[in-house]
Scaffold this motif. Structure first.
Motif, short mmCIF file in Angstrom:
data_model
loop_
_atom_site.label_atom_id
_atom_site.label_comp_id
_atom_site.label_asym_id
_atom_site.label_seq_id
_atom_site.Cartn_x
_atom_site.Cartn_y
_atom_site.Cartn_z
N LEU A 171 97.34 65.27 -25.28
CA LEU A 171 96.69 65.05 -23.99
C LEU A 171 97.30 65.27 -22.92
O LEU A 171 96.74 66.06 -21.94
CB LEU A 171 95.92 63.54 -24.21
CG LEU A 171 95.37 63.31 -22.92
CD1 LEU A 171 93.71 63.87 -22.91
CD2 LEU A 171 94.82 61.71 -23.06
N LYS A 172 98.53 65.12 -22.70
CA LYS A 172 99.31 65.25 -21.60
C LYS A 172 99.51 66.76 -21.39
O LYS A 172 99.71 66.92 -20.25
CB LYS A 172 100.47 64.32 -21.55
CG LYS A 172 100.01 62.89 -21.29
CD LYS A 172 101.38 62.05 -21.42
CE LYS A 172 102.26 62.24 -20.07
NZ LYS A 172 103.72 61.32 -20.21
N ALA A 201 90.48 64.55 -24.06
CA ALA A 201 90.09 63.14 -24.15
C ALA A 201 90.88 62.73 -25.50
O ALA A 201 90.98 63.44 -26.20
CB ALA A 201 88.78 62.75 -24.15
N ALA A 202 91.24 61.40 -25.26
CA ALA A 202 91.77 60.84 -26.35
C ALA A 202 90.82 59.55 -26.72
O ALA A 202 90.78 58.81 -25.76
CB ALA A 202 93.20 60.24 -26.18
N ALA A 205 99.97 59.71 -14.74
CA ALA A 205 100.04 60.98 -14.90
C ALA A 205 98.41 61.80 -14.36
O ALA A 205 98.30 62.81 -14.57
CB ALA A 205 100.18 61.63 -16.44
N GLY A 206 97.73 60.73 -14.18
CA GLY A 206 96.29 61.10 -13.36
C GLY A 206 95.17 61.24 -14.33
O GLY A 206 93.98 61.60 -13.78
N PHE A 207 95.47 60.68 -15.50
CA PHE A 207 94.11 60.72 -16.23
C PHE A 207 93.38 59.20 -16.04
O PHE A 207 93.48 58.36 -15.46
CB PHE A 207 94.63 60.39 -17.68
CG PHE A 207 95.28 61.98 -18.27
CD1 PHE A 207 94.45 62.75 -18.68
CD2 PHE A 207 96.40 62.19 -18.24
CE1 PHE A 207 94.99 63.79 -19.16
CE2 PHE A 207 97.24 63.48 -18.45
CZ PHE A 207 96.44 64.31 -19.16
N GLU A 208 92.22 59.60 -16.39
CA GLU A 208 91.12 58.54 -16.24
C GLU A 208 91.17 57.59 -17.51
O GLU A 208 91.03 58.09 -18.64
CB GLU A 208 89.59 59.14 -16.06
CG GLU A 208 88.79 57.90 -15.88
CD GLU A 208 88.44 57.22 -14.54
OE1 GLU A 208 89.08 58.24 -13.62
OE2 GLU A 208 88.04 56.30 -14.24
N VAL A 209 91.67 56.33 -17.16
CA VAL A 209 91.93 55.50 -18.67
C VAL A 209 90.91 54.54 -18.36
O VAL A 209 90.83 53.98 -17.28
CB VAL A 209 93.24 54.91 -18.36
CG1 VAL A 209 93.40 54.01 -19.74
CG2 VAL A 209 94.25 56.01 -18.63
N VAL A 210 89.69 54.22 -19.43
CA VAL A 210 88.80 53.24 -19.28
C VAL A 210 89.23 52.28 -20.37
O VAL A 210 89.13 52.65 -21.52
CB VAL A 210 87.52 53.96 -19.67
CG1 VAL A 210 86.31 52.91 -19.70
CG2 VAL A 210 87.44 55.17 -18.54
N HIS A 231 90.51 60.29 -20.36
CA HIS A 231 90.13 61.83 -20.33
C HIS A 231 90.76 62.37 -19.13
O HIS A 231 91.15 61.73 -18.15
CB HIS A 231 88.73 61.90 -20.45
CG HIS A 231 87.91 61.10 -19.43
ND1 HIS A 231 87.30 59.98 -19.37
CD2 HIS A 231 87.39 61.58 -18.07
CE1 HIS A 231 86.85 59.63 -18.46
NE2 HIS A 231 86.82 60.81 -17.76
N SER A 232 90.67 63.51 -19.12
CA SER A 232 91.21 64.58 -17.89
C SER A 232 90.10 64.18 -16.93
O SER A 232 88.90 64.19 -16.98
CB SER A 232 91.40 65.94 -18.37
OG SER A 232 91.33 66.72 -17.37
N ARG A 233 90.52 64.28 -15.63
CA ARG A 233 89.53 64.01 -14.42
C ARG A 233 88.84 65.34 -14.20
O ARG A 233 88.09 65.64 -13.41
CB ARG A 233 90.52 63.68 -13.17
CG ARG A 233 91.16 62.25 -13.32
CD ARG A 233 91.51 61.72 -12.11
NE ARG A 233 92.20 60.48 -12.33
CZ ARG A 233 91.76 59.32 -12.00
NH1 ARG A 233 90.27 59.27 -11.97
NH2 ARG A 233 92.19 58.05 -12.37
N SER A 234 89.23 66.40 -15.05
CA SER A 234 88.34 67.72 -14.76
C SER A 234 87.09 67.65 -15.45
O SER A 234 86.20 68.37 -15.62
CB SER A 234 89.22 69.07 -15.47
OG SER A 234 89.63 68.65 -16.89
N TRP A 235 86.79 66.53 -16.23
CA TRP A 235 85.58 66.18 -16.82
C TRP A 235 84.94 65.11 -16.41
O TRP A 235 85.72 64.02 -15.67
CB TRP A 235 85.89 65.77 -18.38
CG TRP A 235 86.19 67.24 -19.01
CD1 TRP A 235 87.68 67.47 -19.54
CD2 TRP A 235 85.33 68.17 -19.61
NE1 TRP A 235 87.43 68.78 -19.90
CE2 TRP A 235 86.18 69.22 -20.20
CE3 TRP A 235 83.98 68.27 -19.83
CZ2 TRP A 235 85.49 70.04 -20.92
CZ3 TRP A 235 83.57 69.29 -20.72
CH2 TRP A 235 84.40 70.40 -21.03
#
Length: 551
Positions: free
Chosen positions: A250-251, A257-258, A272-277, A521-525
């Motif tokens: 993912l990184k 997304a994971a 690292a800038g990922f959206e973590v929910v 997931h990546s913030r590009s999504w």
């Protein structure tokens, strides 16, 4: 060596999706210019079977949700909303339900998809519910008939009102009759031997075009889908046996997304800038102590209530949450997780970690310690193999087991791990009518909106199918039947609470914890909602219909 091997596998996914045959071009009918992007998902639980009459794991039913129609589905607010049925009504006595399905729908092979497919699926489950379709039997409770007065209308007649009809139907994948009919002849046994391999004739928003067990599953948009088209051309799932390898992929942007993020990676991914929910999950981890009174003599003492109570006190649940989950969860108590739409009974407290009490209980049972510190029960040492399925023998699961084993050692009970893949673990629990196994550590997942699935696991009728605990009780089955027809929500709540107390009293499952559901997931999504704590949901098509490239 292991790390390199796994990274090669991740790279292979990218190559297949993006540069190889690709999800867009594999089917040969998709217009790439209107196709959108491919969404790449990492997951840690493999598909156990692509046959809905065989599969038992959540991942497989999430796949079925994307490729098969269901009459209704859940939305992110956990409300029942249309899927293949655009509208529905029920008779005043609650015994007849009428569903109006999408007219003119087609399967991915061009054959007509009508209400008759839904009627055939439900009728087939009901017909063979004591045999090959028993795993889905609780979804046709009291169903007398399923008929179609016209191609777009389905009428379900029940012998009595049922409290959770929409929840039941949400969970039934509608199968193409023209594909499956030949396997439903005679005793229906062939329904469980049909492998249903890719490419699969599909009616949902996506078709499964390729599956390599425990490696990848590739999906492309189904142009014949009756609903709104997805914004993505397709998606791929890369299966990982190591959470660390999944997070690394993912990184490095080999994944978008994971699905399941270990607690140890939350802070790292956020920085690292990922959206973590994170949200209260629908899962609980537990220790199953075989409750079958006919189990093998070498561990039959496990049915002794004093032993089960002692084991419960030997579990350091606070330590599990602190060390294994790093605080991303809660100590376990009831078999209904807090995420199940208000059905969790908060009056049931976690059993306190009390080794003195545990030792007193085993002394009271007459099981004294031998010279090596291991207690002797019925002439043999209390030394038990405990099955650890692949879902649990790494990361948080392994850390939890180590805590549990340390607690048991301090009361004179030795646990020896037996590592098996998920399918082999399921078989081992069921072997010889659940007489062989002693203990298992695994996780369970329920539905977001209704407790029926979890309660059904423990019924006698689910013995050997879903129920792998060795537990079978008349009181439990009586209460299960009562809750299924309790039309007053308050009455049903009282019965469900009584069942939770009964499960805690009998210690059917020693609930360790309720892990939070953590995705990234990546913030590009964008526009990737969760339903019941999951964006790759077994209860809704909405997340993958709405996800799109950001900006």
């Amino acid at each position: 060596m292991t790390r390199r091997s796994l990274r090669r596998t991740a790279a292979a996914l990218v190559a297949v999706i993006v540069a190889g045959c690709g999800l867009v071009s594999c089917g040969g009918t998709e217009n790439e210019s209107a196709g959108g992007e491919v969404f790449r998902l990492g997951a840690d639980q493999p598909i156990d079977s692509l046959n809905p009459f065989v599969s038992v794991v959540t991942m497989s039913f999430a796949v079925f949700e994307q490729i098969y129609p269901t009459l209704v589905q859940l939305d992110p607010h956990e409300q029942y909303v249309p899927d293949f049925a655009g509208s529905w009504s029920t008779s005043p006595d609650g015994r007849m339900w009428t569903f109006h399905t999408h007219p003119g729908a087609k399967w991915s092979d061009g054959m007509a998809l009508t209400a008759a497919d839904a009627a055939w699926t439900l009728t087939t489950i009901a017909k063979f519910q004591d045999g090959p379709t028993a795993g889905l039997a609780n979804y046709v409770t009291a169903l007398d008939s399923a008929t179609t007065p016209d191609p777009d209308t389905l009428v379900l007649q029940y012998s009595r009102p049922v409290a959770n009809v929409l929840n039941q139907l949400k969970s039934v994948p509608i199968l193409p009759e023209h594909v499956w009919r030949e396997y439903a002849q005679g005793d229906g046994g062939a329904l469980t031997t049909f492998p249903n391999t890719a490419p699969i004739v599909s009616g949902g928003p996506f078709t499964l075009v390729r599956h390599q067990p425990k490696q990848i599953a590739l999906f492309k948009r189904n142009p014949a889908y009756y609903g709104p088209p997805p914004h993505i051309a397709g998606f791929g799932i890369q299966f990982f046996s190591s959470a660390d390898a999944m997070i690394t992929a993912l990184k490095s942007h080999q994944l978008d997304a994971a699905q399941s993020v270990p607690a140890t990676s939350v802070a790292n991914l956020k920085s690292a800038g990922f959206e973590v929910v994170s949200s209260p999950g629908l899962r609980f981890d537990s220790i199953t102590v075989n409750a079958n009174p006919k189990q093998r003599a070498e561990h039959r003492e496990l049915t002794n209530p004093l032993v089960r109570q002692a084991f419960d006190h030997a579990i350091d649940r606070v330590g599990v949450v602190k060390t294994s989950l790093l605080g991303h969860g809660h100590p376990g108590s009831s078999i209904i997780p807090p995420g199940t739409a208000g059905w969790y009974d908060r009056s049931i407290a976690p059993t306190p970690f009390d080794l003195d009490a545990a030792n007193r209980l085993l002394d009271e049972a007459g099981y004294r310690k031998g010279p090596d510190g291991v207690r002797i029960a019925n002439g043999h040492p209390m030394d038990y193999p405990i099955i650890l399925p692949e879902d649990t023998y790494s990361g948080a699961g392994l850390r939890s087991f180590q805590i549990v084993r340390a607690g048991f050692a301090r009361i004179g009970v030795r646990l020896t791990p037996r590592l098996l893949d998920n399918a082999a673990a399921n078989d081992a629990n069921m072997a010889d009518d659940s007489q062989d196994f002693a203990m298992t550590m695994w996780g369970w997942s329920g539905a977001a909106s209704d407790p029926d699935d979890t309660l059904n696991y423990l019924t006698c009728r689910s013995w050997g199918i879903l129920n792998d605990t060795g537990y079978c009780g008349e009181d439990w089955d009586r209460l299960y039947d009562r809750q299924s027809v309790a039309m007053d929500p308050a009455d049903r709540h009282r019965i469900v609470d009584e069942m939770q107390r009964l499960a805690a009293q009998d210690r059917v499952l020693l609930v360790l914890d309720y892990p939070d559901s953590i995705e990234a997931h990546s913030r590009s999504w964008a526009d990737l909602p969760q339903v019941g704590g999951d964006s790759f949901s077994s209860e809704s098509k909405i997340p993958l219909l709405s996800v799109r490239k950001a900006g």
